[in-house]
Design an enzyme around this catalytic site. Structure first.
Site, PDB file in Angstrom:
ATOM      1  N   GLN A   1       1.235 -10.870  -3.072  1.00 39.94           N
ATOM      2  CA  GLN A   1      -0.113 -10.395  -2.772  1.00 39.94           C
ATOM      3  C   GLN A   1      -0.743  -9.793  -4.020  1.00 39.94           C
ATOM      4  OE1 GLN A   1       0.242  -7.700   0.646  1.00 39.94           O
ATOM      5  NE2 GLN A   1      -0.984  -9.136   1.804  1.00 39.94           N
TER       6      GLN A   1
ATOM      7  N   ASP B   1      -2.671  -7.309  -4.505  1.00 41.39           N
ATOM      8  CA  ASP B   1      -3.204  -6.096  -3.884  1.00 41.39           C
ATOM      9  C   ASP B   1      -3.849  -5.169  -4.899  1.00 41.39           C
ATOM     10  OD1 ASP B   1      -2.892  -6.250  -1.191  1.00 41.39           O
ATOM     11  OD2 ASP B   1      -0.905  -5.368  -1.147  1.00 41.39           O
TER      12      ASP B   1
ATOM     13  N   HIS C   1      -5.560  -0.984  -4.654  1.00 37.64           N
ATOM     14  CA  HIS C   1      -5.952   0.174  -3.847  1.00 37.64           C
ATOM     15  C   HIS C   1      -6.792   1.089  -4.721  1.00 37.64           C
ATOM     16  CE1 HIS C   1      -2.502  -1.451  -1.635  1.00 37.64           C
ATOM     17  NE2 HIS C   1      -3.210  -1.088  -0.584  1.00 37.64           N
TER      18      HIS C   1
ATOM     19  N   HIS D   1      -8.667  -0.797   0.315  1.00 39.79           N
ATOM     20  CA  HIS D   1      -7.702  -1.872   0.098  1.00 39.79           C
ATOM     21  C   HIS D   1      -8.491  -3.122  -0.311  1.00 39.79           C
ATOM     22  CE1 HIS D   1      -4.427   0.142   2.588  1.00 39.79           C
ATOM     23  NE2 HIS D   1      -5.505   0.813   2.935  1.00 39.79           N
TER      24      HIS D   1
ATOM     25  N   CYS E   1       0.787  -1.240   0.000  1.00 40.11           N
ATOM     26  CA  CYS E   1       0.000   0.000   0.000  1.00 40.11           C
ATOM     27  C   CYS E   1       0.823   1.296   0.000  1.00 40.11           C
ATOM     28  CB  CYS E   1      -1.029  -0.005   1.122  1.00 40.11           C
ATOM     29  SG  CYS E   1      -0.614  -0.921   2.584  1.00 40.11           S
TER      30      CYS E   1
ATOM     31  N   ARG F   1       7.734 -11.054   5.030  1.00 38.40           N
ATOM     32  CA  ARG F   1       7.428 -10.908   6.456  1.00 38.40           C
ATOM     33  C   ARG F   1       8.129 -12.032   7.212  1.00 38.40           C
ATOM     34  NH1 ARG F   1       0.834  -9.931   6.078  1.00 38.40           N
ATOM     35  NH2 ARG F   1       0.931  -8.196   4.583  1.00 38.40           N
TER      36      ARG F   1
ATOM     37  N   LYS G   1     -12.959  -3.748   7.966  1.00 38.33           N
ATOM     38  CA  LYS G   1     -12.760  -4.570   6.774  1.00 38.33           C
ATOM     39  C   LYS G   1     -13.841  -5.633   6.656  1.00 38.33           C
ATOM     40  CE  LYS G   1      -9.529  -7.684   9.170  1.00 38.33           C
ATOM     41  NZ  LYS G   1      -8.295  -8.470   9.065  1.00 38.33           N
TER      42      LYS G   1
END
Length: 482
Positions: free
Chosen positions: A224, A226, A228, A353, A177, A206, A307
């Site tokens: 990911q 992802d 946005h 997100h 992000c 991670r 979320k």
């Protein structure tokens, strides 16, 4: 005495009694053993009292119990199926991925596994394009100050990887992000530009404890999917609706049923409670307007916003949280994001997100176990295996068939080893190849193919054109069963 002296004086103590048996434990116990209609002892092991090797060695007996024999049998069937479907075992058998001590918790994708990953990305990429997403790519490593600015530093620094470059601290990104925030901020935006839908298949890192690593389901490096979405306040509900429709499209393609959970403000959160209430209300409105059943998970939202989490059910009815849609009023504030509204004023956008697969690596692990390694044809690394009865006599025709399939974009291999035909058929079935084509004298004479489907062990003769048309249609439709 040892027991009672080790219990803190302020802690409540519970005691359970059944017949002559008295148990000092946290419980709870059943009201009566009459509820246990079926049981089985499963294992025994040695165990030191309180886990201390200085104490006496005890014998630990493991067992399970159910209200009925049927439920007991279902439990052992589930264990057996789960063992057969273990993605780590199938990943090795089908040559999908591997791990190495040189990169603990970071998967190496072999050719077969990479084919499936490419298909997953291509599928979602095409769908995102139809929803007017623009794909981006952001750096793997960025300055530490960026993560401090975004707020991730306080929540993720213990799980991040660091490096020093030009006497400055950099970090491998744990999520995508902040990079998208920088892209939005790179130039001045107008309300006419919004919504802006940025998507990325971004590799993130991670640091997980080694004991928590679990094949592809828990790794230290993963991709990911992802996105946005930068919106005006009036666009929030419409864009969340579209995101949920995209997610539904993907999960229906794989045959997944799913449940929805709305997660609200956690104990440690950023921002104003009024904005949180507004955000939670928007998510709830969308779910109610779409007619979704959902449950509220109090206090389990992200630190920057509430979320919607999607929990899919696999073939063994196990639940996996993958997709998520999160509303964020905080990140635009942190990065001082602005757009010019219809009154020529600079105002903050709102960020949504969104992830569909979540982690593509984890989703692949779930798919392996869901399909038991027998992927639908559109996903299978090898879609057709050609087996000539005689490598010399039938070579020319088998080469013709293989070249035709390749020209049609079908993933095909020919097994030309000097092995018995039965052996090669069994091996292709063990490798869960969707279609096996056996080519002998009769097939050469007629210009046919002898087709064996993994899902239907019966064989049938087909014209080559008919087979090609059928398999192409199956791939295009992303059929689950052939």
């Amino acid at each position: 005495n040892y027991c009672t002296s080790s219990i803190p004086w302020e802690e409540d103590i519970s005691i359970y009694k059944q017949g002559e048996f008295i148990d000092l434990c946290r419980g709870p116990h059943l009201p009566s053993t009459k509820f246990l209609k079926a049981f089985s002892l499963t294992n025994i092991s040695g165990a030191y009292w309180l886990g201390n090797s200085d104490n006496e060695m005890l014998q630990r007996i493991y067992g399970v119990a159910f209200p009925s024999k049927k439920e007991l049998n279902e439990y052992f069937y589930f264990l057996e199926e789960a063992k057969k479907r273990d993605h780590r075992k199938l990943g090795k058998q089908l040559e999908l991925f591997m791990f190495s001590d040189e990169a603990p918790g970071m998967p190496f994708y072999l050719s077969n596994g990479q084919v499936i990953r490419n298909e997953l990305e291509s599928f979602l990429r095409s769908l995102q394009e139809s929803f007017n997403y623009k794909e981006m790519k952001t750096p793997l490593m960025m300055n530490q100050r960026l993560w401090e600015q975004s707020g991730h530093w306080n929540h993720y620094k213990d799980n991040m990887y660091f490096s020093e470059v030009d006497q400055q601290q950099f970090a491998l990104k744990p999520m995508n992000c902040p990079g998208h925030m920088l892209i939005f901020k790179d130039r001045l935006r107008s309300y006419r530009d919004l919504p802006i839908r940025m998507a990325e298949f971004g590799q993130v890192h991670r640091h997980e404890f080694s004991g928590a690593l679990n094949g592809l389901l828990r790794v230290r490096s993963f991709c990911q999917d992802d996105a946005h979405i930068f919106v005006t306040p009036h666009q929030i509900e419409e864009e969340i609706t579209l995101a949920l429709q995209l997610i539904d499209n993907v999960y229906r393609t794989f045959g997944f049923n799913y449940e929805i959970e709305l997660s609200t403000r956690p104990e440690k959160y950023m921002g104003d409670t009024h904005l949180w209430d507004q955000a939670e209300g928007a998510l709830e409105n969308v779910l109610e307007n779409l007619g979704y059943d959902f449950k509220v998970n109090e206090g389990d939202g992200a630190f920057y916003g509430p979320k919607i989490d999607i929990h899919i059910k696999d073939a063994l009815n196990r639940s996996h949280q993958c997709a998520t849609v999160q509303l964020d009023f905080q990140m635009p504030e942190k990065f001082d994001l602005e757009y010019i509204n219809e009154h020529n004023e600079k105002v903050r956008p709102v960020v949504i997100h969104r992830a569909v697969f979540g982690s593509i690596d984890r989703f692949l692990g779930i798919l392996i176990e869901h399909f038991g390694g027998a992927f639908p044809t559109w996903l299978a690394p090898v879609q057709v295996k050609i087996l000539p009865v005689s490598n010399e006599v039938h070579k020319e025709y088998s080469d013709q068939v293989m070249n035709r399939l390749k020209q049609e974009g079908i993933r095909v291999e020919k097994d030309s080893r000097e092995e018995k035909l039965g052996y090669k058929i069994r091996e292709a079935q063990i490798n869960k190849t969707p279609f096996i084509l056996v080519l002998g004298d009769k097939e050469v004479e007629k210009g046919y193919v002898n087709v064996r489907s993994y899902w239907d062990k019966a064989t049938k003769e087909m014209e080559l054109d008919g087979f090609v048309t059928g398999i192409k249609q199956s791939i295009a439709n992303k059929d689950l069963l052939e």
